[in-house]
Design a protein around this motif. Structure first.
Motif, short mmCIF file in Angstrom:
data_model
loop_
_atom_site.label_atom_id
_atom_site.label_comp_id
_atom_site.label_asym_id
_atom_site.label_seq_id
_atom_site.Cartn_x
_atom_site.Cartn_y
_atom_site.Cartn_z
N TYR A 37 0.81 -1.22 0.00
CA TYR A 37 0.00 0.00 0.00
C TYR A 37 0.84 1.26 0.00
O TYR A 37 0.37 2.32 -0.43
CB TYR A 37 -0.98 0.01 1.17
CG TYR A 37 -2.10 -0.99 0.98
CD1 TYR A 37 -2.85 -0.99 -0.19
CD2 TYR A 37 -2.40 -1.93 1.94
CE1 TYR A 37 -3.86 -1.91 -0.38
CE2 TYR A 37 -3.40 -2.86 1.76
CZ TYR A 37 -4.13 -2.84 0.59
OH TYR A 37 -5.12 -3.76 0.39
N GLN A 38 2.10 1.18 0.42
CA GLN A 38 2.98 2.35 0.35
C GLN A 38 3.26 2.74 -1.10
O GLN A 38 3.68 3.87 -1.36
CB GLN A 38 4.32 2.06 1.07
CG GLN A 38 4.20 1.66 2.52
CD GLN A 38 3.61 2.73 3.43
OE1 GLN A 38 3.56 3.91 3.10
NE2 GLN A 38 3.13 2.32 4.58
N THR A 39 3.00 1.83 -2.04
CA THR A 39 3.30 2.08 -3.46
C THR A 39 2.04 2.36 -4.29
O THR A 39 2.15 2.56 -5.50
CB THR A 39 4.03 0.87 -4.08
OG1 THR A 39 3.12 -0.22 -4.19
CG2 THR A 39 5.24 0.47 -3.27
N ILE A 40 0.87 2.33 -3.67
CA ILE A 40 -0.40 2.43 -4.40
C ILE A 40 -0.93 3.87 -4.40
O ILE A 40 -0.96 4.52 -3.37
CB ILE A 40 -1.44 1.46 -3.79
CG1 ILE A 40 -0.96 0.02 -3.93
CG2 ILE A 40 -2.82 1.65 -4.40
CD1 ILE A 40 -0.75 -0.45 -5.36
N ASP A 41 -1.36 4.33 -5.58
CA ASP A 41 -1.92 5.68 -5.72
C ASP A 41 -3.44 5.70 -5.65
O ASP A 41 -4.03 6.70 -5.25
CB ASP A 41 -1.50 6.29 -7.07
CG ASP A 41 -0.01 6.35 -7.23
OD1 ASP A 41 0.66 6.95 -6.37
OD2 ASP A 41 0.51 5.79 -8.22
N THR A 42 -4.07 4.62 -6.10
CA THR A 42 -5.54 4.55 -6.17
C THR A 42 -5.97 3.12 -5.90
O THR A 42 -5.32 2.17 -6.36
CB THR A 42 -6.05 4.97 -7.57
OG1 THR A 42 -5.59 6.29 -7.86
CG2 THR A 42 -7.57 4.94 -7.65
N THR A 116 -2.53 9.38 -15.24
CA THR A 116 -2.35 10.35 -14.16
C THR A 116 -1.82 9.75 -12.87
O THR A 116 -1.38 10.49 -11.99
CB THR A 116 -3.68 11.08 -13.85
OG1 THR A 116 -4.64 10.12 -13.38
CG2 THR A 116 -4.22 11.79 -15.07
N VAL A 117 -1.87 8.42 -12.73
CA VAL A 117 -1.34 7.77 -11.52
C VAL A 117 -0.46 6.59 -11.93
O VAL A 117 -0.61 6.05 -13.02
CB VAL A 117 -2.47 7.28 -10.57
CG1 VAL A 117 -3.28 8.44 -10.05
CG2 VAL A 117 -3.36 6.26 -11.24
N GLN A 118 0.41 6.18 -11.03
CA GLN A 118 1.34 5.10 -11.34
C GLN A 118 0.79 3.71 -11.05
O GLN A 118 0.95 2.80 -11.84
CB GLN A 118 2.65 5.29 -10.56
CG GLN A 118 3.49 6.43 -11.09
CD GLN A 118 3.85 6.22 -12.55
OE1 GLN A 118 4.43 5.21 -12.93
NE2 GLN A 118 3.48 7.17 -13.40
N ARG A 119 0.16 3.54 -9.87
CA ARG A 119 -0.26 2.20 -9.48
C ARG A 119 -1.68 2.20 -8.94
O ARG A 119 -1.99 2.86 -7.97
CB ARG A 119 0.70 1.64 -8.44
CG ARG A 119 2.13 1.58 -9.02
CD ARG A 119 3.06 0.85 -8.15
NE ARG A 119 2.87 -0.57 -8.41
CZ ARG A 119 3.34 -1.51 -7.62
NH1 ARG A 119 3.96 -1.23 -6.52
NH2 ARG A 119 3.15 -2.78 -7.91
#
Length: 193
Positions: A37-42, A116-119
């Motif tokens: 979850y530290q790597t998740i944008d949405t 617009t988001v990475q992950r």
């Protein structure tokens, strides 16, 4: 361009429903989820599971377990898209309704979001995962395969409809016998997560 990751708990025979009857989580798995979850944008959730997830994770922010509390805080802070064909009462902070007419409009919206988001993590539910798989709307899968034959319930790949090639990018065996499998869709490139 961002990526869409489907993540779920699954029994050895491919069942993803009623996981409370067969799933065995561990601190080790929860620690990996916190790192994830530290790597998740949405986060994407389906309409049918939204209310129960919202209630659980908002309450979990007050948990006496520090790890569960940390996961809850992170999940509650991440922007969430609720995929639905009809209106949904939004009660989970940072939630946005994504009204879709059909899978084509969902695909268009996802492509726009990936710019617009990475992950993007697709968290639930069964119908949502099946729709993403059926229409190839994902870049990666993270399956946590539990050492149990559930025998009854909804199968993850029931609606796949066609062959989909995947490349195994990473495995991890947890001390409780759960095996984490990370796959990349064969037409994608990138690093394991």
């Amino acid at each position: 361009m961002g990526e869409i990751i489907l993540t779920m708990q699954v029994s050895l025979d491919g069942i993803v429903s009623d996981e409370h009857l067969w799933m065995t989580l561990s601190r080790e798995i929860l620690e990996d989820y916190l790192d994830y979850y530290q790597t998740i944008d949405t986060i994407i959730v389906g309409r049918n599971s939204y209310a129960s997830l919202a209630e659980y994770w908002q309450q979990a922010e007050n948990s006496s377990d520090a790890l569960e509390q940390a996961i809850a805080k992170k999940m509650n802070d991440i922007p969430k898209l609720v995929v639905s064909h009809s209106d949904v009462e939004l009660t989970w902070r940072n939630s946005e309704l994504l009204l879709v007419k059909d899978e084509h409009s969902l695909a268009e919206e996802l492509q726009a979001r990936k710019k617009t988001v990475q992950r993007i993590s697709v968290e639930s539910g069964v119908k949502t995962w099946q729709t993403f798989i059926e229409h190839g709307l994902y870049d990666k899968l993270w399956l946590l395969v539990h050492p149990v034959v559930a025998s009854q319930g909804e199968h993850l790949f029931a609606l796949a409809g066609q062959r989909q090639s995947l490349q195994l990018t990473q495995t991890k065996t947890y001390s409780n016998g759960v095996v984490g499998l990370q796959y990349q869709a064969a037409n994608q490139t990138g690093q394991p997560f």
